[in-house]
Scaffold this active site. Structure first.
Site, mmCIF file in Angstrom:
data_model
loop_
_atom_site.group_PDB
_atom_site.id
_atom_site.type_symbol
_atom_site.label_atom_id
_atom_site.label_comp_id
_atom_site.label_asym_id
_atom_site.label_seq_id
_atom_site.Cartn_x
_atom_site.Cartn_y
_atom_site.Cartn_z
ATOM 1 C CD GLU A 126 -2.861 -1.234 2.353
ATOM 2 O OE1 GLU A 126 -2.824 -0.325 3.223
ATOM 3 O OE2 GLU A 126 -3.699 -2.151 2.335
ATOM 4 N NE ARG A 266 35.107 -0.677 -29.974
ATOM 5 C CZ ARG A 266 35.085 0.468 -30.631
ATOM 6 N NH1 ARG A 266 34.571 0.540 -31.861
ATOM 7 N NH2 ARG A 266 35.558 1.563 -30.066
ATOM 8 C CD GLU A 361 7.209 -11.441 -6.507
ATOM 9 O OE1 GLU A 361 7.505 -12.509 -5.980
ATOM 10 O OE2 GLU A 361 6.551 -11.342 -7.550
ATOM 11 C CB THR A 363 13.991 -4.248 -0.397
ATOM 12 O OG1 THR A 363 13.998 -4.554 1.009
ATOM 13 C CG2 THR A 363 12.919 -3.203 -0.690
HETATM 14 N N1 COS Z 1 5.148 -18.896 5.186
HETATM 15 C C1 COS Z 1 4.136 -19.060 6.069
HETATM 16 N N2 COS Z 1 3.893 -18.213 7.072
HETATM 17 C C2 COS Z 1 4.690 -17.155 7.192
HETATM 18 C C3 COS Z 1 5.774 -16.925 6.331
HETATM 19 C C4 COS Z 1 5.987 -17.854 5.283
HETATM 20 N N3 COS Z 1 6.980 -17.701 4.410
HETATM 21 N N4 COS Z 1 6.394 -15.791 6.699
HETATM 22 C C5 COS Z 1 5.730 -15.332 7.781
HETATM 23 N N5 COS Z 1 4.705 -16.154 8.078
HETATM 24 C C6 COS Z 1 3.767 -16.030 9.175
HETATM 25 C C7 COS Z 1 4.542 -16.137 10.477
HETATM 26 O O1 COS Z 1 4.678 -17.485 10.860
HETATM 27 C C8 COS Z 1 3.668 -15.376 11.430
HETATM 28 O O2 COS Z 1 2.579 -16.183 11.840
HETATM 29 P P1 COS Z 1 2.170 -16.296 13.387
HETATM 30 O O3 COS Z 1 1.704 -14.921 13.770
HETATM 31 O O4 COS Z 1 1.087 -17.321 13.381
HETATM 32 O O5 COS Z 1 3.404 -16.706 14.106
HETATM 33 C C9 COS Z 1 3.099 -14.274 10.567
HETATM 34 O O6 COS Z 1 3.195 -14.732 9.206
HETATM 35 C C10 COS Z 1 3.819 -12.962 10.711
HETATM 36 O O7 COS Z 1 5.159 -13.165 10.356
HETATM 37 P P2 COS Z 1 6.319 -12.202 10.901
HETATM 38 O O8 COS Z 1 6.216 -12.076 12.379
HETATM 39 O O9 COS Z 1 7.605 -12.663 10.310
HETATM 40 O O10 COS Z 1 5.824 -10.800 10.266
HETATM 41 P P3 COS Z 1 6.556 -9.410 10.148
HETATM 42 O O11 COS Z 1 5.534 -8.360 10.289
HETATM 43 O O12 COS Z 1 7.759 -9.370 11.015
HETATM 44 O O13 COS Z 1 6.984 -9.386 8.590
HETATM 45 C C11 COS Z 1 8.486 -9.581 6.744
HETATM 46 C C12 COS Z 1 7.905 -10.201 8.024
HETATM 47 C C13 COS Z 1 9.218 -8.292 6.993
HETATM 48 C C14 COS Z 1 9.456 -10.656 6.267
HETATM 49 C C15 COS Z 1 7.341 -9.385 5.730
HETATM 50 O O14 COS Z 1 6.532 -8.297 6.082
HETATM 51 C C16 COS Z 1 7.857 -9.186 4.321
HETATM 52 O O15 COS Z 1 8.165 -10.145 3.625
HETATM 53 N N6 COS Z 1 7.916 -7.918 3.868
HETATM 54 C C17 COS Z 1 8.182 -7.611 2.512
HETATM 55 C C18 COS Z 1 6.914 -7.620 1.768
HETATM 56 C C19 COS Z 1 7.109 -7.851 0.334
HETATM 57 O O16 COS Z 1 7.829 -8.736 -0.086
HETATM 58 N N7 COS Z 1 6.416 -7.054 -0.451
HETATM 59 C C20 COS Z 1 6.454 -7.156 -1.852
HETATM 60 C C21 COS Z 1 5.088 -7.586 -2.280
HETATM 61 S S1 COS Z 1 4.989 -7.806 -3.985
HETATM 62 S S2 COS Z 1 4.322 -6.036 -4.526
#
Ligand code: COS
Length: 379
Positions: A126, A266, A361, A363
């Site tokens: 977002e 070249r 997807e 950074t």
């Molecule tokens: N598979 C399954 N579950 C997952 C997972 C995965 N790969 N990664 C995280 N989860 C689950 C965790 O297990 C956790 O669940 P519980 O609350 O039941 O324990 C929950 O999701 C939250 O995970 P986490 O605590 O790691 O969340 P954070 O807010 O710390 O975020 C990051 C983790 C920073 C890694 C995540 O927000 C991220 O990947 N950010 C980048 C986003 C991105 O890639 N955007 C591009 C989108 S394409 S436009």
């Protein structure tokens, strides 16, 4: 990898290589210059049965291992990144639906996505939440047998050209457990698409905001259960990040191909510049990085296919492959000298395109976070 391919898989990759060389690559420069989305090429992917490669044949997919699908993404990206990356994004959305849709929604949407009739998109970010994806604020409120969505999503690849979006919304309280995922058809009333972002590269791949104002989708469009949307989004990204790694390897391979072709023809100081060690060593390092990146994504894919955890390996592959693509693209421009800095050669475009792969997807800083958290969690 080739030693491990069946004859059928080898034939598939040869088909893709000739399609990519004959029909995809010749389009790249002009479509990028014009900012024209090559929808017809995606229709052709569907006709060639390439839109659903890593999904079960019983559902109408190709029944191929993830590694074979990724080789296809790599080959297409080598020809035209917007097409390879587009297939990867389509697969990201398709996976979430194939794995988590209700039987009714699945029957309605999945066959169309696997056949390539419908193009998919995935919408997590977002304007105010990118890396901190769990901070999203777009709301989906349950109203009878529907969800009503309000809010703005951002950075949506295929925004405005997709037929169906997988949209992460807040149905509960703050944090990841308040997030749900919904299937939103593009023609849903109350959904409008913003103007495409004006980007450094990838002009042929539209990126836009989705604006939801009282947009109603049937409750059967919920993926999994309420509150499971963040985990679904993250799991989908594990596979998506391997797609980005394959895109990066394809792009880097294209840059290396150009650099080698240029360096052998070249001449300076009375001989081809490829014979100058300063140039030859650049080419050697480029090729080595590409092979290593390819091996990394194929190994992660093999883990995925075996049902083993591959979350960390997917992040490593995305990180390493996109950093490699960036370095290879910079060096490909360097090998071309002044010509490389002009739009007469494709390497300047590759350089602009490589940059986005370090961002999308997750950074590469987020990939490092994922890797380091996984290491310390298991220690
Ligand atoms: N598979 C399954 N579950 C997952 C997972 C995965 N790969 N990664 C995280 N989860 C689950 C965790 O297990 C956790 O669940 P519980 O609350 O039941 O324990 C929950 O999701 C939250 O995970 P986490 O605590 O790691 O969340 P954070 O807010 O710390 O975020 C990051 C983790 C920073 C890694 C995540 O927000 C991220 O990947 N950010 C980048 C986003 C991105 O890639 N955007 C591009 C989108 S394409 S436009």
């Amino acid at each position: 990898m080739s030693a491990r391919l069946t004859d059928e898989q080898q034939a598939l990759l040869e088909l893709v290589a000739s399609f990519a060389a004959e029909q995809v690559a010749p389009r790249a420069a002009a479509d990028e210059r014009a900012g024209r989305f090559p929808r017809d090429l995606f229709d052709q992917l569907g006709r060639l049965d390439l839109a659903g490669l890593p999904f079960p044949e019983a559902d109408g997919g190709g029944g191929q291992p993830y590694g074979v699908y990724l080789r296809v993404v790599e080959e297409l990206s080598r020809a035209f990144l917007a097409v390879g990356l587009g297939l990867s994004v389509h697969t990201l959305a398709t996976w979430a639906i194939a794995e988590h849709a209700s039987p009714e929604a699945r029957a309605e949407v999945l066959p169309r996505m696997l056949s390539g009739e419908w193009l998919g998109a995935y919408s997590l970010s977002e304007p105010g939440s990118g890396s901190d994806a769990a901070a999203l604020v777009t709301r989906a409120r349950r109203d009878g047998d529907a969800y009503v969505i309000d809010g703005t999503k951002a950075w949506v690849t295929h925004g405005g050209v997709a037929d169906v979006y997988v949209v992460m919304c807040r149905t509960g309280g703050p944090g990841p457990r308040g997030v749900s995922a919904l299937i939103v058809p593009a023609d849903t009333p109350g959904l409008t698409v913003g103007a495409p972002e004006r980007k450094m590269g990838m002009a042929a791949s539209p990126t836009a905001q989705l604006v939801f104002e009282g947009a109603r989708v049937p409750a059967r469009n919920l993926l999994g259960a309420e509150g499971e949307g963040f985990a679904i989004a993250m799991q989908a990204l594990d596979g998506g990040r391997l797609g980005i790694a394959a895109c990066a390897v394809g792009l880097a391979q294209a840059a290396l191909d150009q650099a080698v072709a240029y360096a052998v023809q070249r001449e300076q100081f009375g001989r081809p510049i490829a014979e100058l060690q300063g140039v030859g060593f650049l080419l050697a390092d480029m090729a080595t990085g590409i092979e290593a990146a390819r091996a990394l994504y194929l190994e992660a894919a093999a883990r995925r296919d075996a049902g083993e955890p591959y979350h960390r390996q997917a992040a490593m592959a995305k990180l390493f492959a996109s950093d490699t693509a960036m370095r290879v693209a910079i060096d490909a421009v360097q090998v071309h000298g002044g010509y490389g800095y002009t739009t007469d050669y494709p390497v300047e475009r590759y350089l602009r395109e490589a940059k986005v792969l370090q961002i999308v997807e997750g950074t590469n800083q987020i990939q490092r976070l994922v890797i380091s958290r996984d290491l310390t969690r298991r220690a």
